[in-house]
Design a protein around this motif. Structure first.
Motif, short mmCIF file in Angstrom:
data_model
loop_
_atom_site.label_atom_id
_atom_site.label_comp_id
_atom_site.label_asym_id
_atom_site.label_seq_id
_atom_site.Cartn_x
_atom_site.Cartn_y
_atom_site.Cartn_z
N ALA A 199 0.82 -1.21 0.00
CA ALA A 199 0.00 0.00 0.00
C ALA A 199 0.86 1.26 0.00
O ALA A 199 1.83 1.36 0.75
N GLY A 200 0.50 2.19 -0.84
CA GLY A 200 1.10 3.51 -0.80
C GLY A 200 2.41 3.66 -1.54
O GLY A 200 2.91 4.77 -1.72
N GLY A 201 2.99 2.57 -1.99
CA GLY A 201 4.27 2.65 -2.70
C GLY A 201 4.22 1.87 -3.99
O GLY A 201 3.24 1.20 -4.30
N GLU A 202 5.31 2.01 -4.74
CA GLU A 202 5.37 1.31 -6.01
C GLU A 202 5.92 -0.09 -5.77
O GLU A 202 6.87 -0.27 -5.03
N SER A 203 5.30 -1.07 -6.41
CA SER A 203 5.71 -2.46 -6.26
C SER A 203 6.08 -3.04 -7.62
O SER A 203 5.42 -2.75 -8.62
N ASP A 204 7.13 -3.86 -7.64
CA ASP A 204 7.50 -4.55 -8.87
C ASP A 204 6.75 -5.88 -8.94
O ASP A 204 6.75 -6.65 -7.99
N LEU A 205 6.13 -6.10 -10.07
CA LEU A 205 5.39 -7.35 -10.31
C LEU A 205 5.97 -7.98 -11.56
O LEU A 205 6.02 -7.34 -12.62
N THR A 206 6.43 -9.22 -11.44
CA THR A 206 7.01 -9.92 -12.59
C THR A 206 6.18 -11.16 -12.88
O THR A 206 5.89 -11.95 -11.97
N PHE A 207 5.80 -11.31 -14.13
CA PHE A 207 5.01 -12.46 -14.58
C PHE A 207 5.88 -13.33 -15.48
O PHE A 207 6.59 -12.81 -16.35
N THR A 208 5.83 -14.63 -15.28
CA THR A 208 6.57 -15.57 -16.11
C THR A 208 5.57 -16.49 -16.80
O THR A 208 4.74 -17.12 -16.14
N VAL A 209 5.66 -16.52 -18.14
CA VAL A 209 4.71 -17.29 -18.94
C VAL A 209 5.34 -18.61 -19.36
O VAL A 209 6.46 -18.62 -19.91
N ARG A 210 4.67 -19.72 -19.10
CA ARG A 210 5.16 -21.04 -19.50
C ARG A 210 4.04 -21.80 -20.21
O ARG A 210 2.86 -21.55 -19.99
#
Ligand SMILES: [Cu+2]
Length: 311
Positions: A199-210
């Motif tokens: 909450a309130g900050g920037e978050s890194d989200l990484t998606f890996t497709v298989r």
């Protein structure tokens, strides 16, 4: 006292009461028409009226009108199944907006999501000369929906995401969003999510497709990146700011990873909708995630400049 006299006395009492209230308000500060609808806190405060419009403090997508622009849905109810949507974006004078900047490859991105966040559509309507946008849409289940228009008006500098409600009619069955999970499968593609929303900050989200356990390295460019992510908050469908970390260059493919920076305005439950394109087909992988409180050390680390427009 006859009935007329009673009414007259009552009216006089009302006038006295309002007169007193008005006198108190006038004594506390100027009767600025812009603050009269803003509630009691402002008129009882000695601070001047806030200079920042409240809309700038809100997450996107919660308002049908912001910064002088309004989303005017001509279609407010459709039957479940295939139908079409028509709408107009209007300026402060009520005139249809016909000039837009291109952002992420399009003048306007239309997101349609069920209130339960189980159905999601990302559409690119076409605009007629008079400014009316239209698109076919297929919404299989009845219920309450939200329509988001994400665009940059040519006359403004800021991107906007305006939201309006849409009803899909038909027999209704509740379909709550799935529980939080770090992987999901769509059409034989398994997508894994790494990273958490804070909450309130920037978050890194990484998606890996298989696919069949093998990394998919043929992610094709879609809207200027190797994937497109929309995040909506459960409960009010606030529309989060999300930016891809990597822009697509030319026709080259990428994968199996695609990553984004997302800013969650609060703790709570969110749905993430990742569009990715393989072999010319766009598919959507959906995730339910919970945003926790930001770690103390990371609070305020969101220095990433906001240059994109809600995508
Ligand atoms: Cu789009």
């Amino acid at each position: 006292m006859n009935p007329l006299q009673k009414i007259g006395a009552f009216t006089a009492a009302l006038a006295a009461a309002f007169g007193t209230a008005y006198g108190v308000g006038a004594a506390l500060g100027p009767a600025d028409p812009r603050t009269t609808t803003a509630g009691h806190t402002e008129s009882h405060s000695s601070e001047p009226a806030a200079k920042t419009p409240p809309g700038d403090l809100l997450p996107a997508g919660l308002q049908v009108s912001q910064d002088g622009y309004s989303l005017d849905l001509e279609t407010t109810a459709v039957p479940a199944g295939r139908s079409s949507l028509r709408f107009v974006v209007r300026d402060a004078d009520g005139d249809p907006v016909t000039r837009y900047e291109t952002a992420h490859g399009k003048q306007l991105h239309l997101i349609v999501a069920s209130r339960e966040l189980t159905t999601y559509r990302h559409l690119h309507p076409v605009r007629a000369a008079d400014g009316t946008w239209s698109t076919p849409v297929d919404l299989p289940a009845a219920g309450g929906y939200r329509v988001f228009a994400d665009f940059v008006p040519a006359a403004g500098s800021e991107g906007l995401t305006l939201g309006s409600d849409l009803s899909v009619t038909g027999p209704y069955r509740a379909s709550p969003a799935p529980a939080p999970a770090a992987t999901t499968t769509v059409d034989g593609y398994t997508v894994a999510l790494e990273g958490t929303l804070a909450a309130g900050g920037e978050s890194d989200l990484t998606f890996t497709v298989r696919r069949d356990g093998r990394p998919v390295t043929g992610l094709e460019p879609y809207l200027g990146a190797y994937g497109h992510l929309v995040a909506l908050r459960s409960g009010d469908l606030a529309y989060l700011h999300v930016h891809p970390h990597e822009e697509a260059e030319g026709d080259g493919t990428s994968g199996p990873e695609v990553s984004f920076a997302a800013t969650a305005p609060s703790t709570g439950t969110y749905r993430l909708f990742l569009d990715f394109k393989v072999d010319g087909t766009v598919r959507t992988a959906a995730f339910t995630v919970r945003a926790g409180a930001a770690p103390a050390a990371e609070t305020g680390s969101g220095t990433h400049e906001e240059t994109s427009h809600g995508h």
